[in-house]
Design an enzyme around this catalytic site. Structure first.
Site, short mmCIF file in Angstrom:
data_model
loop_
_atom_site.label_atom_id
_atom_site.label_comp_id
_atom_site.label_asym_id
_atom_site.label_seq_id
_atom_site.Cartn_x
_atom_site.Cartn_y
_atom_site.Cartn_z
N LYS A 13 0.83 -1.22 0.00
CA LYS A 13 0.00 0.00 0.00
C LYS A 13 0.85 1.26 0.00
O LYS A 13 0.63 2.15 -0.80
CB LYS A 13 -0.86 0.05 1.27
CG LYS A 13 -2.07 -0.82 1.26
CD LYS A 13 -3.02 -0.48 2.39
CE LYS A 13 -2.48 -0.20 3.75
NZ LYS A 13 -1.92 -1.18 4.58
N ARG A 89 -10.08 2.78 8.09
CA ARG A 89 -9.60 1.44 8.44
C ARG A 89 -10.73 0.57 8.99
O ARG A 89 -10.53 -0.57 9.32
CB ARG A 89 -8.57 1.64 9.53
CG ARG A 89 -7.61 0.53 9.73
CD ARG A 89 -6.31 0.86 9.12
NE ARG A 89 -5.18 0.19 9.70
CZ ARG A 89 -3.95 0.59 9.49
NH1 ARG A 89 -3.70 1.64 8.76
NH2 ARG A 89 -2.96 -0.09 10.00
N ARG A 123 10.69 -7.06 6.53
CA ARG A 123 10.54 -5.61 6.36
C ARG A 123 11.51 -4.83 7.25
O ARG A 123 11.71 -5.16 8.40
CB ARG A 123 9.11 -5.19 6.70
CG ARG A 123 8.92 -3.69 6.64
CD ARG A 123 7.53 -3.30 6.32
NE ARG A 123 6.66 -3.33 7.49
CZ ARG A 123 5.38 -3.01 7.43
NH1 ARG A 123 4.83 -2.69 6.27
NH2 ARG A 123 4.64 -3.04 8.50
N ARG A 156 10.39 -2.30 12.43
CA ARG A 156 9.42 -1.41 13.06
C ARG A 156 9.04 -1.98 14.42
O ARG A 156 8.97 -3.19 14.59
CB ARG A 156 8.17 -1.34 12.18
CG ARG A 156 7.94 0.02 11.62
CD ARG A 156 6.87 -0.02 10.59
NE ARG A 156 5.55 -0.30 11.14
CZ ARG A 156 4.43 -0.13 10.48
NH1 ARG A 156 4.47 0.30 9.23
NH2 ARG A 156 3.27 -0.41 11.00
N ARG A 167 -2.41 -7.21 14.70
CA ARG A 167 -2.73 -6.35 13.55
C ARG A 167 -3.43 -7.12 12.44
O ARG A 167 -4.36 -6.63 11.81
CB ARG A 167 -1.45 -5.69 13.03
CG ARG A 167 -0.99 -4.57 13.94
CD ARG A 167 0.48 -4.28 13.80
NE ARG A 167 0.80 -3.69 12.52
CZ ARG A 167 1.97 -3.86 11.91
NH1 ARG A 167 2.91 -4.59 12.47
NH2 ARG A 167 2.20 -3.28 10.77
#
Ligand code: AMP
Length: 212
Positions: A13, A89, A123, A156, A167
């Protein structure tokens, strides 16, 4: 034109929303970035935001609705619209947003959970400028160092196993129903997000840019 990006974590995204915002010359509003910036201020609001972000939960709807509204009220934005990454969201946010903004298109980057988990583990984010890398699909030129600013690449804080599970669960429960909502309104553009960045970009060019 207002375009919303939907998709689970690591669906691309952020990268694709940035690409589209540059192509269409529309501002990009990334709520995760705005919230992370507010968190680092360390004031009352920042501390409150941290209590949600750090464990992978959504910040309260009234707070994020106000933050987005304030962001849009800044005079750097005109009325041509914007690209939204990470907002709305859930249905409550979507209903609030639709009260004052017309949603033109919703780009849904679809990837299965297995791919999400693999990509999340790989990531990395620059601790200085926030640029995103991936040890599988988007390697930095120099190991552990940001190509753009030389910052250090780190994981992160909410990419821990526990926060990831929270999440993903929230995504399926609260965010995924938005795809149905926008499909019914005839605004959803479903794109297979499992391809490379270039492949997905090609699909977006074909289905979103050329049809605008
Ligand atoms: P993201 O970078 O989009 O994964 O967002 C990181 C975190 O910011 C999320 O896990 C939430 O805690 C928070 N966040 C971002 N966008 C929203 C939103 N629209 N509503 C509530 N919380 C959000």
């Amino acid at each position: 034109m207002n375009i919303i990006f939907l998709g689970p974590q690591t669906s691309g995204k952020g990268t694709q929303a940035k690409f589209l915002s540059e192509k269409l010359n529309l501002p990009l509003i990334t709520t995760g970035d705005i919230l992370r910036k507010k968190k680092t201020l360390g004031d009352e609001e920042g501390k409150l935001i941290a209590t949600y972000i750090d464990v992978g939960e959504l910040v309260p709807d009234n707070l994020i609705n106000r933050i987005v509204r304030e962001e849009l009220d800044k005079n750097t934005y005109d009325d041509n619209g914007a690209i939204f990454d990470g907002y709305p969201r859930n249905l409550v946010q979507a209903e609030e947003f639709e009260k004052y903004r017309q949603v033109d298109k919703v780009v849904f980057l679809d990837i299965p959970d297995g791919v999400v988990l693999k990509r999340l583990a790989a990531r990395r984010i620059c601790d200085k400028c926030g640029a995103i890398y991936n040890l599988i699909s988007k390697l930095p030129t120099k190991d552990g160092t940001c190509d753009k600013c030389g910052g250090k690449l780190v994981q992160r804080e909410d990419d821990t196993e526990r926060a990831i599970a929270v999440r993903l669960n929230i995504y399926h429960k609260l965010t995924e129903p938005l795809t149905e909502h926008y499909e019914k309104l005839g605004k959803l553009i479903r794109i297979d997000g499992t391809g490379t960045i270039e492949e997905v970009r090609g699909e977006i060019t074909k289905h979103v840019i050329r049809s605008t």
